[in-house]
Design a protein around this motif. Structure first.
Motif, PDB file in Angstrom:
ATOM      1  N   TYR A 134      -7.073  -6.009  -3.400  1.00 20.00           N
ATOM      2  CA  TYR A 134      -6.383  -4.764  -3.049  1.00 20.00           C
ATOM      3  C   TYR A 134      -7.186  -3.531  -3.457  1.00 20.00           C
ATOM      4  CZ  TYR A 134      -2.979  -0.985  -3.049  1.00 20.00           C
ATOM      5  OH  TYR A 134      -2.353   0.207  -2.838  1.00 20.00           O
ATOM      6  N   ASP A 135      -7.855  -3.589  -4.602  1.00 20.50           N
ATOM      7  CA  ASP A 135      -8.640  -2.427  -5.043  1.00 20.50           C
ATOM      8  C   ASP A 135      -9.747  -2.101  -4.045  1.00 20.50           C
ATOM      9  OD1 ASP A 135      -7.045  -2.314  -7.274  1.00 20.50           O
ATOM     10  OD2 ASP A 135      -8.425  -3.486  -8.530  1.00 20.50           O
ATOM     11  N   ARG A 169      -8.091  -0.544  -0.890  1.00 25.36           N
ATOM     12  CA  ARG A 169      -7.711   0.859  -1.114  1.00 25.36           C
ATOM     13  C   ARG A 169      -8.940   1.776  -1.107  1.00 25.36           C
ATOM     14  NH1 ARG A 169      -3.600   3.658  -3.919  1.00 25.36           N
ATOM     15  NH2 ARG A 169      -3.971   5.876  -3.495  1.00 25.36           N
ATOM     16  N   TYR A 176     -10.156   2.117   2.495  1.00 22.83           N
ATOM     17  CA  TYR A 176      -9.239   2.982   3.251  1.00 22.83           C
ATOM     18  C   TYR A 176      -9.530   4.450   2.969  1.00 22.83           C
ATOM     19  CZ  TYR A 176      -4.797   5.028   4.789  1.00 22.83           C
ATOM     20  OH  TYR A 176      -3.843   5.793   5.398  1.00 22.83           O
ATOM     21  N   ASP A 177      -9.667   4.824   1.698  1.00 24.10           N
ATOM     22  CA  ASP A 177      -9.929   6.216   1.341  1.00 24.10           C
ATOM     23  C   ASP A 177     -11.292   6.683   1.856  1.00 24.10           C
ATOM     24  OD1 ASP A 177      -7.481   6.257   0.071  1.00 24.10           O
ATOM     25  OD2 ASP A 177      -8.328   5.797  -1.912  1.00 24.10           O
ATOM     26  N   ASP A 182       2.528   1.677  -3.426  1.00 26.07           N
ATOM     27  CA  ASP A 182       1.563   2.016  -4.472  1.00 26.07           C
ATOM     28  C   ASP A 182       1.081   3.463  -4.328  1.00 26.07           C
ATOM     29  OD1 ASP A 182      -0.392   1.215  -6.643  1.00 26.07           O
ATOM     30  OD2 ASP A 182      -1.796   1.775  -5.049  1.00 26.07           O
ATOM     31  N   LYS A 183       0.820   3.906  -3.102  1.00 23.78           N
ATOM     32  CA  LYS A 183       0.317   5.258  -2.927  1.00 23.78           C
ATOM     33  C   LYS A 183       1.391   6.304  -3.159  1.00 23.78           C
ATOM     34  CE  LYS A 183      -2.857   7.829  -0.018  1.00 23.78           C
ATOM     35  NZ  LYS A 183      -3.699   7.837   1.189  1.00 23.78           N
ATOM     36  N   PHE A 189       0.824  -1.206   0.000  1.00 20.77           N
ATOM     37  CA  PHE A 189       0.000   0.000   0.000  1.00 20.77           C
ATOM     38  C   PHE A 189       0.863   1.265   0.000  1.00 20.77           C
ATOM     39  CE2 PHE A 189      -1.728   3.291   2.846  1.00 20.77           C
ATOM     40  CZ  PHE A 189      -2.817   3.715   2.096  1.00 20.77           C
TER      41      PHE A 189
END
Length: 587
Positions: free
Chosen positions: A87-88, A91, A94-95, A72-73, A69
């Motif tokens: 993972y998508d 993410r 999380y956002d 990637d970020k 993570f």
């Protein structure tokens, strides 16, 4: 390490000064490295709940997703690291959590710094790889490792050093209380302050609060405020019903809200930020140490944290006062449509000091022991073993219908239930199959689940046919059997392998001679006995019909009669063979 800290502070200072240009709220708080990891853990657990139905995640899975993570970020190369499952979705979750709680992480601050910086600001205080190394905790300076103060040695504190975990959790509780005053949408801050100190608002209360907040589409703190205010001020017509799930937690929620209200009063009524900050920190310390002895490690940690926060608030206020005026717009500035501008401006300077203090706490290096942070945190104050943020967000186990007891306990309870039944002493006879029996033996209960389906005869005897060629002895036996049937009320048909049962003592109506026999008991006789009686009655009637009429005794002639009658009756003509057959059946 000093250069890294100074670069992070510069980046955060520029973001705080210009954040009103890109953010809807000016009271947005920053999640540090530990906060980012805990939010990621909740995101992975939420995705597992959606995909597999279990709100939980392994520590190894969180750490693997954490490294991928960050790379990637930060838009760094992550080809050598396997892609975490779903993972998508992780993410996205999380956002959404950060947006819902009005918070940003350090990577968001780093990305927005490039857009918000002006000419006199440094071009790039640190690179993406340096920020990654800081967040992952790979290059920590040995001089700055767990720079937490040492507790004084006392007889009750023989070790002389407070646990780093206690120091970290107590410090986070202080920051959570101050963070709620700045950003009331921060749900993680409320999770750390709701039951610290103990207000009887544990796991179940937090779960009910989350469900109510999800139903109302609001933050946890707003849900608590609206619920308590509706009860206190709404009256009977506006107050929530008695069936509301938060009704059983009204006492603890009221205590929590009253404490936050006291802090809000100090924030708005004390114009001097240094004095207001000192009062707030003292109030939080008094709440945490209430009821604790002087030798309690939490007591030492609270005392030391309060002392360091008071000093730091004073230093921040001095720096903001000496800084040039007009470097930015204050957070919490009043809007054009504000009704009371004095209320909107109240506590503005104190909020600026508190936000600067929280930003510095977000730049603290991450915790080394990730397992302690993710699985055993949040337990040193409320006393619950193994409590952590993930446990708080996980709903309690719902009843599945199966017994929660172990197999041994269920078997023992069943045996005690069987022994508790009072068994009346019984005396059985060979005719017990016709008696009324409410308490059947265990083997018969297991064989026939319903008492109404019990057969009267397991192995019926074959029918007995009466032949015309039966002997005279058999006819005598049948006559004797008829007499015995008149004396007895019922017959028992016993199958092979079954023993005769005794007479039930409770059936007082079964007496010798058949006195007081109930009518329904006669209907319970076995099917074979009824058929025998019917066959023999029919046979007796048939024999009476087949026998020739009996000779009447000769009538005595009246004395002194006129004449004599012929006593010999007229002979009756028989059919062929009838006389021989009639004589055969005569005794």
């Amino acid at each position: 390490m000093v250069v890294m800290e100074e670069s992070l502070r510069t980046m955060t200072r520029v973001f705080r000064r210009e954040c009103h240009r890109v953010l809807d709220s000016e009271r947005t708080t920053i999640q540090g490295a530990d906060g980012m990891l805990m939010v990621l853990q909740l995101a992975v657990a939420g995705v597992n709940k959606q995909e597999y139905g279990d709100f939980g995640v392994a520590l190894s899975e969180v750490l693997a997703a954490w490294k991928y993570f960050l790379l990637d970020k930060l838009q760094l190369s992550h080809n050598d690291i396997p892609l975490p499952q779903n993972y998508d979705l992780i993410r996205k979750e999380y956002d959404c959590f950060l947006k819902r709680t009005n918070t940003v992480d350090l990577i968001d601050v780093f990305i927005m710094f490039k857009e918000l910086r002006i000419n006199e600001d440094p071009e790039e205080p640190l690179t993406a790889m340096q920020l990654f190394q800081f967040l992952i905790g790979e290059k920590e300076s040995l001089e700055k490792v767990e720079s937490l103060p040492v507790c004084p040695a006392t007889p009750s504190n023989k070790a002389g050093i407070c646990s780093p975990q206690i120091q970290r959790v107590v410090r986070r509780v202080f920051c959570s209380y101050l963070g709620l005053l700045v950003n009331s949408k921060n749900d993680i801050a409320l999770a750390y302050t709701l039951d610290n100190p103990n207000r009887s608002l544990g796991h179940i209360a937090f779960t009910d609060l989350r469900h109510a907040a999800c139903t109302n589409a609001s933050s946890l703190f707003l849900t608590v405020t609206s619920f308590v205010r509706a009860i206190q001020l709404g009256g009977k017509g506006y107050a929530p019903p008695e069936s509301h799930p938060l009704r059983k937690h009204i006492k603890g929620l009221s205590e929590f809200l009253n404490f936050v209200d006291q802090c809000q009063d100090v924030l708005g009524e004390t114009p001097n930020p240094r004095e207001a900050g000192s009062k707030l920190v003292s109030s939080i310390r008094a709440a945490l140490v209430k009821g604790r002895s002087g030798g309690d490690p939490v007591y030492f940690a609270a005392e030391d944290t309060a002392k360091s926060f008071k000093e730091r608030i004073s230093q921040i206020h001095t720096m903001q006062t000496q800084s040039a005026v007009g470097t930015g717009i204050s957070p919490a500035r009043p809007k054009a449509y504000a009704i009371n501008h004095c209320t909107a401006y109240g506590g503005r300077e104190t909020v600026k000091v508190l936000m600067a203090l929280l930003d510095e706490e977000a730049l603290v290096p991450p915790c080394r022991n990730k397992a302690e942070l993710l699985s055993e945190d949040h337990a040193v104050l409320n006393g619950s073993a193994g409590a952590c943020l993930l446990t708080m967000y996980k709903s309690p186990e719902a009843p599945t219908g199966s017994s929660p007891k172990s197999l041994r306990n269920r078997v023992s309870s069943q045996q005690e239930h069987i022994k508790s039944k009072v068994v009346r002493p019984t005396i059985r006879s060979q005719f017990a199959c016709t008696y009324k029996d409410d308490e059947l033996p265990l083997n018969r209960v297991l064989e026939f689940p319903s008492a109404s389906q019990l057969p009267t005869c397991v192995h019926p005897a074959p029918k007995r046919t009466i032949s015309l060629h039966a002997s005279v002895e058999e006819e005598c036996d049948s006559t004797e059997m008829d007499n015995r049937l008149k004396e007895t009320t019922n017959l028992r048909c016993e199958g092979p392998g079954q023993s005769a049962l005794g007479e039930h003592s409770g059936n007082a109506w079964n007496r010798a001679g058949g006195k007081g026999t109930r009518p329904e008991q006669l209907g319970r006789a076995t099917g074979t006995s009824k058929r025998k009686l019917a066959n023999r009655e029919c046979a007796d009637q048939g024999k009476e019909e087949n026998q020739p009429p009996q000779k009447r005794p000769p009538a005595k002639a009246p004395v002194g009669g006129l004449g004599k009658r012929n006593s010999k009756p007229a002979s009756k003509k028989l059919i062929a063979g009838q006389g021989k057959l009639t004589g055969f059946f005569r005794l």
